[in-house]
Design an enzyme around this catalytic site. Sequence first.
Site, short mmCIF file in Angstrom:
data_model
loop_
_atom_site.label_atom_id
_atom_site.label_comp_id
_atom_site.label_asym_id
_atom_site.label_seq_id
_atom_site.Cartn_x
_atom_site.Cartn_y
_atom_site.Cartn_z
N TRP A 154 4.32 -3.66 -2.46
CA TRP A 154 4.66 -4.37 -1.22
C TRP A 154 6.15 -4.69 -1.27
CZ3 TRP A 154 4.39 -10.25 -0.66
CH2 TRP A 154 4.56 -10.63 0.68
N ASP A 235 -1.55 -10.39 -7.80
CA ASP A 235 -1.42 -10.71 -6.39
C ASP A 235 -2.71 -10.22 -5.72
OD1 ASP A 235 -0.77 -11.18 -3.79
OD2 ASP A 235 1.00 -9.87 -3.75
N LYS A 271 -5.55 -12.25 5.41
CA LYS A 271 -6.33 -11.08 5.83
C LYS A 271 -7.83 -11.34 5.82
CE LYS A 271 -3.04 -9.80 3.81
NZ LYS A 271 -1.65 -10.29 3.63
N1 PLA Z 1 0.91 -9.63 -1.18
C1 PLA Z 1 0.67 -8.42 -0.69
C2 PLA Z 1 0.37 -7.31 -1.61
C3 PLA Z 1 0.70 -8.22 0.70
O1 PLA Z 1 0.45 -7.00 1.19
C4 PLA Z 1 0.98 -9.29 1.56
C5 PLA Z 1 1.05 -9.12 3.04
C6 PLA Z 1 1.21 -10.54 0.97
C7 PLA Z 1 1.17 -10.68 -0.41
C8 PLA Z 1 1.53 -11.77 1.74
O2 PLA Z 1 0.65 -12.14 2.67
P1 PLA Z 1 0.62 -13.60 3.27
O3 PLA Z 1 1.85 -14.31 2.82
O4 PLA Z 1 0.59 -13.41 4.73
O5 PLA Z 1 -0.61 -14.20 2.69
N2 PLA Z 1 1.45 -7.87 3.51
C9 PLA Z 1 1.46 -7.54 4.96
C10 PLA Z 1 2.34 -8.46 5.76
C11 PLA Z 1 0.07 -7.61 5.52
C12 PLA Z 1 3.73 -8.70 5.26
O6 PLA Z 1 4.44 -7.76 4.93
O7 PLA Z 1 4.08 -9.87 5.22
C13 PLA Z 1 1.93 -6.09 5.06
O8 PLA Z 1 1.95 -5.55 6.17
O9 PLA Z 1 2.27 -5.49 4.02
#
Ligand code: PLA
Length: 424
Positions: A154, A235, A271
């Site tokens: 991510w 995570d 989510k």
């Molecule tokens: N960790 C991972 C691996 C994630 O994909 C995301 C969210 C988070 C943490 C954090 O989510 P939260 O803070 O909203 O609980 N990833 C998303 C959104 C869904 C983003 O980038 O913030 C994504 O599209 O990858």
Amino acid sequence: MAMRSLISERVSCRSSVLGARWMSSWWRNVEPAAKDPILGVTEAFLADPSPDKVNVGVGAYRDDNGKPVVLECVREAERRIAGTANMEYLPMGGSVKMVEETLKLAYGDNSEFIKDKRIAAVQSLSGTGACRLFADFQNRFHPDSQIYIPVPTWSNHHNIWRDAHVTQRTFHYYHPGTKGLDFAALMDDIKNAPNGSFFLLHACAHNPTGVDPSEEQWKEISYQIKAKGHFPFFDMAYQGFASGDPERDAKAIRIFLKDGHLLGLAQSYAKNMGLYGQRVGCLSVLCEDEKQAVAVKSQLQQLARPMYSNPPVHGALIVSTILGDAELKKLWLKEVQGMADRIIGMRTALRENLEKLGSPLSWKHITNQIGMFCYSGLTPEQVDRLTDEYHIYMTRNGRISMAGVTTGNVGYLANAIHEVTKSA
Ligand code: PLA
């Protein structure tokens, strides 16, 4: 007298001109920040007036009409709490009840670690806040340590540990050739990292690849991480989104617990409860004993205090209302399964559509990968064409948020993907 006031007026006038000049230069050297690779996609999507536009960028669940979803268990919890709670500050560590229920999901209903009070846990600003709090904690108490991050990961993980001033290293994870796990290279990287390193692991539904280790592979990873004295930080942003069952999705954590690791864990309700904007999550650190857990928790709170003082109350109350009630929890589990199933259905539909169009490429990975995302293998240039010619928005690494694919847009999406890949 008159002369004097004239002079002082002139002086004050001059100093205010100087002041204005000085003030206007405060932010002169600030350049616009680079667009966020994920949230920037949403911005571009919103700005596109085309009626055909499709957003498969950010990982936000949509129903089959492409509409955001508020779970029925959440609506019911809202009805139950409406007008009942006050709006006092939560403690620095957040809602005790919410944290308690959240730990059970990850560590198990009958976890000995919960009973023995060995877990230091605080409510966090969703998963991002949990990761950031941990990164700051890591930096404060192990200032010379590094964090090993999978390739790819991510994108925000890099920002989080960068801003927490923790040096980043990477480890192999995804194999572009097989579109699966590069297990051998991953194990080598664990072995070759200096003893006592920090490793960031996605507990399930790896983002962006949709590729998770098998149970056997997790066992080997756990063994090797233990042998090297590394610290595993999980995570877990998608508990329930991999298999449809939050209990099953905690498998990796449970393997590590059984093997006697001390670990860190970020949990998020964005989510799996659809509480994206409520920012509810939890950071926990499994400690050697209760005394250590008390100390660690107090330090986590001390990190939170100057940043945001204490976390927001409403989302936490929704979560504790749902998980604290057997009937609502059952409804939640059914709804998580429903979201996972719709996504799995869309994987099959996207693959079948591409195959029916006679695509010369293999699209098996669409159905092999799990969780919210399909790591399609599309190149940045192909993604640019999808956006420019078809108004389809996704991250440039070729990640498709399957949660945004619907019966209504899957044909259009497949056709566009076929058009930009058929001559590749
Ligand atoms: N960790 C991972 C691996 C994630 O994909 C995301 C969210 C988070 C943490 C954090 O989510 P939260 O803070 O909203 O609980 N990833 C998303 C959104 C869904 C983003 O980038 O913030 C994504 O599209 O990858």
